[in-house]
Design an enzyme around this catalytic site. Structure first.
Site, PDB file in Angstrom:
ATOM      1  N   LYS A 272      -2.662   4.334  -3.659  1.00 44.41           N
ATOM      2  CA  LYS A 272      -2.846   5.587  -4.405  1.00 44.41           C
ATOM      3  C   LYS A 272      -1.535   6.348  -4.425  1.00 44.41           C
ATOM      4  O   LYS A 272      -0.918   6.522  -3.394  1.00 44.41           O
ATOM      5  CB  LYS A 272      -3.867   6.475  -3.684  1.00 44.41           C
ATOM      6  CG  LYS A 272      -5.281   6.097  -3.943  1.00 44.41           C
ATOM      7  CD  LYS A 272      -6.194   7.192  -3.387  1.00 44.41           C
ATOM      8  CE  LYS A 272      -7.550   6.588  -3.111  1.00 44.41           C
ATOM      9  NZ  LYS A 272      -8.064   6.700  -1.796  1.00 44.41           N
TER      10      LYS A 272
ATOM     11  N   ASP B 269       0.847  -1.185   0.000  1.00 36.16           N
ATOM     12  CA  ASP B 269       0.000   0.000   0.000  1.00 36.16           C
ATOM     13  C   ASP B 269       0.882   1.234   0.000  1.00 36.16           C
ATOM     14  O   ASP B 269       2.110   1.137   0.044  1.00 36.16           O
ATOM     15  CB  ASP B 269      -0.868   0.010   1.265  1.00 36.16           C
ATOM     16  CG  ASP B 269      -1.964  -1.044   1.177  1.00 36.16           C
ATOM     17  OD1 ASP B 269      -2.172  -1.583   0.086  1.00 36.16           O
ATOM     18  OD2 ASP B 269      -2.600  -1.320   2.215  1.00 36.16           O
TER      19      ASP B 269
ATOM     20  N   MET C 293      -9.149   7.567   9.726  1.00 36.83           N
ATOM     21  CA  MET C 293      -9.643   8.182   8.475  1.00 36.83           C
ATOM     22  C   MET C 293     -10.647   9.305   8.752  1.00 36.83           C
ATOM     23  O   MET C 293     -10.878   9.684   9.887  1.00 36.83           O
ATOM     24  CB  MET C 293     -10.277   7.127   7.551  1.00 36.83           C
ATOM     25  CG  MET C 293      -9.319   5.997   7.257  1.00 36.83           C
ATOM     26  SD  MET C 293     -10.100   4.596   6.425  1.00 36.83           S
ATOM     27  CE  MET C 293     -10.770   3.665   7.799  1.00 36.83           C
TER      28      MET C 293
HETATM   29  N1  SAH Z   1      -4.260  -0.746   9.023  1.00 35.53           N
HETATM   30  C1  SAH Z   1      -3.953   0.582   9.441  1.00 35.53           C
HETATM   31  C2  SAH Z   1      -5.083   1.550   9.214  1.00 35.53           C
HETATM   32  C3  SAH Z   1      -5.420   1.739   7.764  1.00 35.53           C
HETATM   33  S1  SAH Z   1      -6.703   2.925   7.524  1.00 35.53           S
HETATM   34  C4  SAH Z   1      -3.515   0.558  10.911  1.00 35.53           C
HETATM   35  O1  SAH Z   1      -3.693  -0.449  11.577  1.00 35.53           O
HETATM   36  O2  SAH Z   1      -2.989   1.561  11.382  1.00 35.53           O
HETATM   37  C5  SAH Z   1      -5.747   4.372   7.206  1.00 35.53           C
HETATM   38  C6  SAH Z   1      -5.898   5.334   8.346  1.00 35.53           C
HETATM   39  O3  SAH Z   1      -5.016   4.971   9.396  1.00 35.53           O
HETATM   40  C7  SAH Z   1      -5.510   6.767   8.026  1.00 35.53           C
HETATM   41  O4  SAH Z   1      -6.554   7.455   7.378  1.00 35.53           O
HETATM   42  C8  SAH Z   1      -5.263   7.312   9.399  1.00 35.53           C
HETATM   43  O5  SAH Z   1      -6.442   7.591  10.079  1.00 35.53           O
HETATM   44  C9  SAH Z   1      -4.609   6.127  10.065  1.00 35.53           C
HETATM   45  N2  SAH Z   1      -3.150   6.222   9.989  1.00 35.53           N
HETATM   46  C10 SAH Z   1      -2.304   5.425   9.346  1.00 35.53           C
HETATM   47  N3  SAH Z   1      -1.022   5.812   9.557  1.00 35.53           N
HETATM   48  C11 SAH Z   1      -1.087   6.882  10.366  1.00 35.53           C
HETATM   49  C12 SAH Z   1      -0.121   7.728  10.972  1.00 35.53           C
HETATM   50  N4  SAH Z   1       1.193   7.544  10.768  1.00 35.53           N
HETATM   51  N5  SAH Z   1      -0.544   8.737  11.761  1.00 35.53           N
HETATM   52  C13 SAH Z   1      -1.863   8.958  11.980  1.00 35.53           C
HETATM   53  N6  SAH Z   1      -2.807   8.184  11.435  1.00 35.53           N
HETATM   54  C14 SAH Z   1      -2.435   7.162  10.644  1.00 35.53           C
END
Ligand code: SAH
Length: 500
Positions: free
Chosen positions: A60, A38, A175
């Site tokens: 993306k 991803d 998100m």
């Molecule tokens: N599987 C991932 C989540 C994927 S959904 C996990 O477990 O973290 C994607 C969302 O994760 C983003 O829109 C944001 O809300 C959050 N996210 C991912 N990386 C992040 C980061 N470094 N800081 C803050 N939010 C993050």
């Protein structure tokens, strides 16, 4: 354990900081045949993949479309059933809003073996890095992971806002930064206190993480005013108020300081990592590159009684030249081996040679002082092409017969305009050798090239006297010179400079 052929690994890459990847994820990254990743994975980690691995980006890029989920699943099935080891790398944890569950179901249906490697999820890691515990005795005994982005195919939201409003603990929203107004309104309408503490954490665990603490009612306005962008975690709960007492990132000695590192690319990493682990935002400006000279030319050290190794590069290249003469480390058995400093001694030690002499200060004068106390007949110096001859002339004046062998030269590495601008805008530039000074100034068009429009310039921190001298020759006064002339000494100088 290496990746097994015919297996698909659903792997969490953690929230962004490469240091928060699991050991298992790193092993699989280094061994998988195919990597399907991803967009939100730690920067730079794909460099650790096998050089012949097939790397497929399904995220993306720059607002472009991402690969449809069905297509991603087809790719996994295709490579898995062809008997390849496949790493499906996702941000955070693969089963937390990562569609890992859907991929697992498809793989099971296709009869393909899969394994799941959990990851550190952003909803816990980003608050932790900001200084917010998601649970806290007496404050929050439960935590809910909630999506702020509803699957549009579901039509109306499937979230039960009244239930979330009553939830006895912390709400962590993934998100949906743009939907915050509607989400907060629904929570308040369903009875969550409008003045409950809330926090927005952008780019959690990355060097430019940002945290803003506000209230539920003010969430959307705060996000708008601060320009909070994805990826960000929104947290609603009393624990958000702990941030003011527990913030720890800001307390790191180099937090937020922008530092340009001018070493050769191959060596810049270790210095940058040390600086970023102290909180600095580093930009690598590899103005120089080293290139071996006469790499295949035999070098026979027998007949000398002293070998002086004056840099880590020399230590590395020396053994190739011995090999070209059909020799190995045993050819050094009769010689006294002198290393210019601890770094060089470490490189020698890695090749089985313990240096007999290592001066406390990594400079030629210090080495010469030690050598003066002993008597030598014939000295072999291995060094850079335009290396200074302090050592050679010093030894000659003591009556030692000196032979110098050049092992490498330093050449300019072209710098693009982005890096040049980043250098000028940095708070600090570190210089690790006279050649980094020379070549950086060449690349930016002289000493004036590091000045900003308002006439100010970054602080210049030098590793030692030769490097400082080169700055002065170019009309620049170093702001600080390291007391110990090695990388750790330079890091200490940067910290000292930041503290004053
Ligand atoms: N599987 C991932 C989540 C994927 S959904 C996990 O477990 O973290 C994607 C969302 O994760 C983003 O829109 C944001 O809300 C959050 N996210 C991912 N990386 C992040 C980061 N470094 N800081 C803050 N939010 C993050």
């Amino acid at each position: 354990m290496k990746a097994t052929p015919g297996t698909v690994y659903l792997v969490g890459a953690g929230p962004g900081d490469p240091g928060l990847m699991t050991v298992r994820a790193m092993e699989l990254l280094a061994s998988a045949d195919v990597i399907v990743h991803d967009r939100l994975i730690p920067p730079g980690i794909l460099n650790l993949a096998r050089s012949d691995a097939l790397i497929i980006n399904v995220g993306k890029e720059g607002g472009g479309p991402s690969t449809p989920q069905e297509r991603i699943e087809e790719i996994l099935v295709e490579h898995g059933s062809a008997g390849r080891s496949v790493l499906r790398l996702k941000g955070g944890d693969p089963f937390v809003f990562g569609r890992g569950g859907e991929e697992a179901l498809t793989l099971r249906a296709a009869g393909i073996h899969f394994e799941v490697i959990p990851g550190v999820t952003a909803g816990v890691a980003a608050p932790a890095t900001a200084g917010i515990p998601v649970t806290q005795r007496g404050m929050a005994s439960a935590v809910a992971l909630v999506t702020g982005h509803e699957d549009p195919s579901k039509g109306e939201t499937s979230l039960d806002y009244p239930a979330l409003a009553q939830f006895p603990g912390t709400l962590v929203l993934y998100m949906g930064v743009r939907r915050l107004g509607a989400i907060a309104d629904s929570l308040i309408a369903a009875g969550r206190p409008a003045d409950q503490p809330a926090a927005l954490i952008e780019r959690g665990t990355l060097p430019d993480q940002r945290t803003v603490v506000t209230t539920l009612e003010e969430l959307a306005a705060t996000a708008e005013r601060e320009g909070i962008k994805a990826p960000a975690i929104t947290l609603v709960g009393d624990v958000a108020a702990l941030q003011s007492s527990l913030a720890w990132q800001e307390q790191r000695p180099l937090n937020g300081i922008r530092i340009a590192v001018t070493r050769a690319r191959a060596q810049a990493g270790s210095l940058s990592r040390k600086l970023s682990s102290l909180g600095a935002l580093t930009v690598e400006v590899p103005a120089i590159r080293t290139e071996p000279v006469d790499a295949d030319k035999p070098l026979d050290p027998r007949g000398f009684d002293l070998l002086c190794v004056t840099s880590t590069n020399s230590a590395r290249l020396l053994f190739g030249r011995l090999a070209a003469a059909g020799l190995d480390a045993r050819a050094l058995s009769g010689l006294t081996v002198a290393a210019i400093g601890p770094g060089t001694a470490r490189e020698l030690a890695a090749r089985g040679i313990t240096a007999d002499i290592v001066p406390a200060r990594s400079i030629s004068d210090a080495l010469l002082d030690v050598l003066k106390k002993r008597s030598f007949k014939r000295a072999l110096l291995v060094q850079a092409e335009s290396g200074r001859d302090t050592l050679a002339s010093g030894l000659s004046s003591l009556g030692v017969e000196v032979e110098t062998t050049v092992l490498y030269r330093t050449i300019a590495e072209p710098l693009d305009s982005t890096r040049i601008t980043a250098t000028r805008e940095a708070d600090v530039i570190t210089f690790t050798s006279a050649s980094t000074v020379r070549f950086l100034l060449e690349a930016v068009g002289g000493a004036a090239g590091i000045s900003r429009e308002d006439g100010s310039r970054p602080k210049l921190i030098s590793i030692g006297p030769n490097t400082s001298n080169e700055l002065r020759v170019n009309g620049l006064e170093p702001d600080l010179e390291a007391t110990d002339h090695d990388i750790d000494g330079l890091v200490a100088a940067v910290v000292l400079n930041a503290g004053r």
